[in-house]
Write an enzyme that holds these catalytic residues in place. Structure first.
Site, PDB file in Angstrom:
ATOM      1  N   ASP A 228       0.860  -1.276   0.150  1.00  0.00           N
ATOM      2  CA  ASP A 228       0.019   0.188   0.116  1.00  0.00           C
ATOM      3  C   ASP A 228       0.954   1.188  -0.126  1.00  0.00           C
ATOM      4  O   ASP A 228       2.181   1.032   0.062  1.00  0.00           O
ATOM      5  CB  ASP A 228      -0.761  -0.137   1.315  1.00  0.00           C
ATOM      6  CG  ASP A 228      -2.227   0.766   0.885  1.00  0.00           C
ATOM      7  OD1 ASP A 228      -2.386   1.634   0.094  1.00  0.00           O
ATOM      8  OD2 ASP A 228      -3.372   0.196   1.256  1.00  0.00           O
ATOM      9  N   GLY A 252       4.140   1.283  -2.442  1.00  0.00           N
ATOM     10  CA  GLY A 252       4.352   2.003  -3.732  1.00  0.00           C
ATOM     11  C   GLY A 252       2.868   2.123  -3.971  1.00  0.00           C
ATOM     12  O   GLY A 252       2.140   2.135  -3.511  1.00  0.00           O
ATOM     13  N   PHE A 254      -0.157   1.081  -6.957  1.00  0.00           N
ATOM     14  CA  PHE A 254      -0.387  -0.111  -7.819  1.00  0.00           C
ATOM     15  C   PHE A 254      -0.916   0.388  -9.178  1.00  0.00           C
ATOM     16  O   PHE A 254      -1.087  -0.492 -10.162  1.00  0.00           O
ATOM     17  CB  PHE A 254      -1.902  -0.802  -7.232  1.00  0.00           C
ATOM     18  CG  PHE A 254      -3.015   0.017  -6.763  1.00  0.00           C
ATOM     19  CD1 PHE A 254      -3.475   1.129  -7.525  1.00  0.00           C
ATOM     20  CD2 PHE A 254      -3.237  -0.135  -5.540  1.00  0.00           C
ATOM     21  CE1 PHE A 254      -4.348   1.931  -7.117  1.00  0.00           C
ATOM     22  CE2 PHE A 254      -4.575   0.651  -4.881  1.00  0.00           C
ATOM     23  CZ  PHE A 254      -5.087   1.532  -5.773  1.00  0.00           C
ATOM     24  N   HIS A 272     -13.442  -1.144  -7.097  1.00  0.00           N
ATOM     25  CA  HIS A 272     -14.644  -0.359  -7.304  1.00  0.00           C
ATOM     26  C   HIS A 272     -14.243   1.310  -7.111  1.00  0.00           C
ATOM     27  O   HIS A 272     -15.344   2.027  -7.267  1.00  0.00           O
ATOM     28  CB  HIS A 272     -15.620  -0.878  -6.030  1.00  0.00           C
ATOM     29  CG  HIS A 272     -15.417  -0.409  -4.725  1.00  0.00           C
ATOM     30  ND1 HIS A 272     -16.533   0.015  -3.950  1.00  0.00           N
ATOM     31  CD2 HIS A 272     -14.310  -0.179  -4.166  1.00  0.00           C
ATOM     32  CE1 HIS A 272     -16.013   0.333  -2.827  1.00  0.00           C
ATOM     33  NE2 HIS A 272     -14.679   0.120  -3.056  1.00  0.00           N
TER      34      HIS A 272
END
Length: 363
Positions: A228, A252, A254, A272
């Protein structure tokens, strides 16, 4: 918490109960005059703010040791006694709190979830959704519907995630709120799916690591990686106690890269938050880190095709107001995965609103 698995009712029973509940509610709405039915729905907005006030004032925490009279409770939480009585009168009528024959106030099953020390606490969730920041955004729902875009950039000068990073009071409250709601689905997820069959699990956007910690505590041979943003995982060292040899942290974005070497990649309540284009970019980043035999596990609410009430229909509007994302149907996920280089292999329902979508890299 492992014993809680046996307390989860079978899915067919839960579905039958849900249909019965929805049927009774629909019958009530059809039997009363239309203007009365819609007024009753509108009044639930007042109830949500009353629950927020109870969470903000710490009423549940003040009743942990046992019932208290109105005078004692008012003194304990330093509020006006008459105001407290009026608030509790509404909350008691919905069984959120109870009043004993001697007039004292007590906790119920629902208000246990408002305790800050409860194993499954929703206090931070109510604090976030009832906050001035969140209410301000939702007053602009019509604008979001009119434009099809989140209202944050116009109101705050930036999108939600940028705002949360710059204003850590909101960001930290949001992180705690998401962790609290995540605990609701942990047991249903573990009951429905064998995460322990994977040697190494990588939790992408794993936040404080609550799901991965539970998996590793029950699967002695599994290793885990929480991935994360740096500002999100700062609280993790406390939670890693006893798992430091099997659980590591990597930081980091994503959108840029994720750790390689995982046998399965978990994306829980991540996709989502983003538009189809952004979600595809995230999935392609994950795809580039995966070996052919690895799996991606998308854990999300899947929108049903029926017209009955469903949690996903509420959250879909939350995405419209505050993010670029949306809730999706199974067909939407299948198409998104195909475009991102995956093949959907399994759709696993759970006793929670969440569904596990398992996919493998396409040949």
């Amino acid at each position: 918490m492992a014993s809680a698995l046996s307390k989860i009712p079978p899915l067919p029973l839960l579905r039958a109960l849900g249909l019965f509940r929805d049927g009774l509610a629909a019958l009530h709405r059809r039997l009363v005059p239309g203007h009365i039915a819609i007024l009753e729905l509108q009044m639930t907005g007042f109830l949500t703010q009353a629950i927020h006030a109870a969470a903000q004032l710490g009423i549940a925490d003040a009743l942990v040791e046992g019932p208290r009279s109105p005078v004692e409770l008012a003194r304990a939480i330093e509020v006006n006694e008459d105001g407290l009585r009026r608030l509790m009168r509404l909350l008691i009528s919905f069984d959120i709190f109870a009043q004993k024959r001697d007039g004292s106030y007590a906790l119920t099953g629902m208000s246990q979830a408002l305790r800050s020390d409860s194993p499954v606490t929703l206090r931070d969730l109510f604090l976030f959704f009832g906050s001035e920041y969140h209410r301000k955004h939702w007053t602009h729902l019509a604008d979001a519907v009119r434009t099809g875009h989140a209202v944050g950039p116009a109101l705050d000068g930036m999108g939600f995630f940028e705002y949360a990073a710059a204003h850590r009071d909101i960001g930290e409250l949001f992180d705690r709120a998401m962790t609290s709601i995540s605990t609701l689905s942990t047991e249903p997820l573990l009951a429905a799916y064998d995460f322990g069959r994977f040697g190494t699990l990588v939790d992408i956007g794993g936040g404080e690591g609550s799901l991965l910690v539970e998996i590793l505590q029950r699967s002695a041979m599994t290793r885990g990686v929480i991935f994360d943003l740096p500002e999100v995982v700062t609280a993790l060292p406390v939670q890693l106690a006893g798992l430091a040899d099997r659980l590591t942290v990597d930081t980091g974005s994503f959108f840029e890269s994720v750790p390689k070497g995982g046998d399965a990649y978990i994306l829980k309540h991540i996709i989502h938050d983003w538009s189809d284009e952004e979600a595809e970019r995230i999935l392609r980043t994950v795809r580039s880190a995966m070996e052919p035999a690895a799996r991606v596990l998308i854990i999300e609410i899947v929108l049903p095709e029926h017209h009955r009430p469903h949690a996903g229909k509420f959250i879909d509007l939350e995405m419209l107001v505050n993010a670029t994302g949306r809730e999706r149907t199974e067909a939407d996920f299948r198409n998104l995965l195909t475009r991102s280089g995956f093949t959907l292999t399994r759709v696993v329902p759970t006793a929670a609103p969440d569904v596990i979508l398992e996919a493998r890299p396409a040949p």
